[in-house]
Design a protein around this motif. Structure first.
Motif, PDB file in Angstrom:
ATOM      1  N   GLY A  16       0.799  -1.218   0.000  1.00  0.00           N
ATOM      2  CA  GLY A  16       0.000   0.000   0.000  1.00  0.00           C
ATOM      3  C   GLY A  16       0.828   1.263   0.000  1.00  0.00           C
ATOM      4  O   GLY A  16       0.318   2.333  -0.344  1.00  0.00           O
ATOM      5  N   ASN A  17       2.094   1.155   0.388  1.00  0.00           N
ATOM      6  CA  ASN A  17       2.985   2.315   0.372  1.00  0.00           C
ATOM      7  C   ASN A  17       3.609   2.494  -1.014  1.00  0.00           C
ATOM      8  O   ASN A  17       3.731   1.529  -1.773  1.00  0.00           O
ATOM      9  N   PRO A  18       4.038   3.708  -1.321  1.00  0.00           N
ATOM     10  CA  PRO A  18       4.738   3.905  -2.605  1.00  0.00           C
ATOM     11  C   PRO A  18       6.123   3.266  -2.559  1.00  0.00           C
ATOM     12  O   PRO A  18       6.720   3.147  -1.485  1.00  0.00           O
ATOM     13  N   LEU A  19       6.595   2.865  -3.724  1.00  0.00           N
ATOM     14  CA  LEU A  19       7.937   2.274  -3.798  1.00  0.00           C
ATOM     15  C   LEU A  19       8.767   2.984  -4.850  1.00  0.00           C
ATOM     16  O   LEU A  19       8.242   3.515  -5.843  1.00  0.00           O
ATOM     17  N   THR A  20      10.059   2.996  -4.594  1.00  0.00           N
ATOM     18  CA  THR A  20      11.031   3.520  -5.560  1.00  0.00           C
ATOM     19  C   THR A  20      12.220   2.578  -5.603  1.00  0.00           C
ATOM     20  O   THR A  20      12.763   2.218  -4.559  1.00  0.00           O
ATOM     21  N   VAL A  21      12.614   2.186  -6.798  1.00  0.00           N
ATOM     22  CA  VAL A  21      13.833   1.408  -7.010  1.00  0.00           C
ATOM     23  C   VAL A  21      14.749   2.269  -7.876  1.00  0.00           C
ATOM     24  O   VAL A  21      14.377   2.681  -8.969  1.00  0.00           O
ATOM     25  N   LYS A  22      15.956   2.507  -7.374  1.00  0.00           N
ATOM     26  CA  LYS A  22      16.816   3.499  -7.987  1.00  0.00           C
ATOM     27  C   LYS A  22      17.718   2.931  -9.075  1.00  0.00           C
ATOM     28  O   LYS A  22      18.176   1.780  -9.003  1.00  0.00           O
ATOM     29  N   CYS A  23      17.984   3.780 -10.064  1.00  0.00           N
ATOM     30  CA  CYS A  23      18.904   3.428 -11.141  1.00  0.00           C
ATOM     31  C   CYS A  23      19.558   4.707 -11.647  1.00  0.00           C
ATOM     32  O   CYS A  23      18.860   5.702 -11.885  1.00  0.00           O
ATOM     33  N   THR A  24      20.865   4.684 -11.785  1.00  0.00           N
ATOM     34  CA  THR A  24      21.568   5.786 -12.429  1.00  0.00           C
ATOM     35  C   THR A  24      22.329   5.234 -13.620  1.00  0.00           C
ATOM     36  O   THR A  24      22.662   4.048 -13.663  1.00  0.00           O
ATOM     37  N   TYR A  25      22.602   6.089 -14.578  1.00  0.00           N
ATOM     38  CA  TYR A  25      23.230   5.615 -15.806  1.00  0.00           C
ATOM     39  C   TYR A  25      24.433   6.465 -16.167  1.00  0.00           C
ATOM     40  O   TYR A  25      24.559   7.610 -15.730  1.00  0.00           O
ATOM     41  N   SER A  26      25.273   5.887 -16.991  1.00  0.00           N
ATOM     42  CA  SER A  26      26.437   6.581 -17.530  1.00  0.00           C
ATOM     43  C   SER A  26      26.561   6.173 -18.986  1.00  0.00           C
ATOM     44  O   SER A  26      26.933   5.030 -19.284  1.00  0.00           O
ATOM     45  N   VAL A  27      26.186   7.084 -19.879  1.00  0.00           N
ATOM     46  CA  VAL A  27      26.239   6.788 -21.310  1.00  0.00           C
ATOM     47  C   VAL A  27      26.725   8.014 -22.061  1.00  0.00           C
ATOM     48  O   VAL A  27      26.597   9.137 -21.578  1.00  0.00           O
TER      49      VAL A  27
END
Lengths: 115, 116
Positions: A16-27
């Motif tokens: 029921g809570n919001p979720l965030t899964v993080k990702c950063t990129y280098s291109v």
């Protein structure tokens, strides 16, 4: 080298809570970014992608991701988590090598949603 | 078939033996990829086929690893003289035209290899 990073090995959230899964990129150049999900003992399933256009991308199962060029991030989000969302999530970037293209994946983030 | 099919789903072998892993992609998909997923690791790219040719085999870890694709369809990944560090899940994926358009890959359920 073009790559993605997932800084969290595991994310825990209550249903029921919001979720965030993080990702950063280098291109170099414009990034093509993807999220895939892997349920136990299964192959990977495509969730969503960012190619161009609107920075907020909507995908399967109510997931969305926000492309942020200034922060070089592509975080996966969902407004209300479900126990059935518990799985391994991979961020990926398309990489060109000569005439070939392939996806380079992050190390994965395990999402655990509890009641 | 409806999806990417891989066989065997599980393979236990002794160190030093050769193994073959098979991938049957979605019908009509010209691009085929092999990845390796080790415990606690991400997905490691091994090789990419476009049709029967392999323009990118840069991820094969050693000359014990080889792969071929015949008829633009089925692919076989062969590991010779297996070592314990080869233990992993080997995933195959296919896509319609390679990644030039959408970038979406369709994955099989993998072949879990255990080398004793």
């Amino acid at each position: 080298a073009q790559s993605v990073a997932q800084p969290e090995d595991q994310v825990n959230v209550a249903e029921g809570n919001p979720l965030t899964v993080k990702c950063t990129y280098s291109v170099s150049g414009n990034p093509y970014l993807f999220w895939y999900v892997q349920y136990p003992n299964r192959g990977l399933q495509f969730l969503l992608k960012y190619i161009t256009g609107d920075n907020l991308v909507k995908g399967s199962y109510g997931f969305e991701a926000e492309f942020n060029k200034s922060q070089t991030s592509f975080h996966l989000k969902k407004p209300s988590a479900l126990v059935s969302d518990s799985a391994l999530y991979f961020c990926a970037v398309r990489v060109h090598t000569g005439t070939a293209s392939k996806l380079t994946f992050g190390t994965g983030t395990r999402l655990q949603v509890t009641l | 078939g409806a999806g990417v099919s891989q066989s065997p789903s599980n393979k236990v072998t002794e160190k030093g033996k050769d193994v073959e892993l098979r991938c049957d992609p979605i019908s009509g998909h010209t691009a085929l990829y092999w990845y390796r997923q080790s415990l606690g690791q991400g997905l490691e790219f091994l090789i990419y086929f476009q049709g029967n040719s392999a323009p990118d085999k840069s991820g094969l870890p050693s000359d014990r690893f080889s792969a071929e694709r015949t008829g633009g369809s089925v692919s076989t990944l062969t590991i010779q003289r297996t070592q314990q560090e080869d233990s992993a899940v080997y995933l195959c994926a296919s896509s319609l035209f390679g990644l030039g358009n959408t970038g979406e890959l369709f994955f099989g359920e993998g072949s879990r290899l255990t080398v004793l």
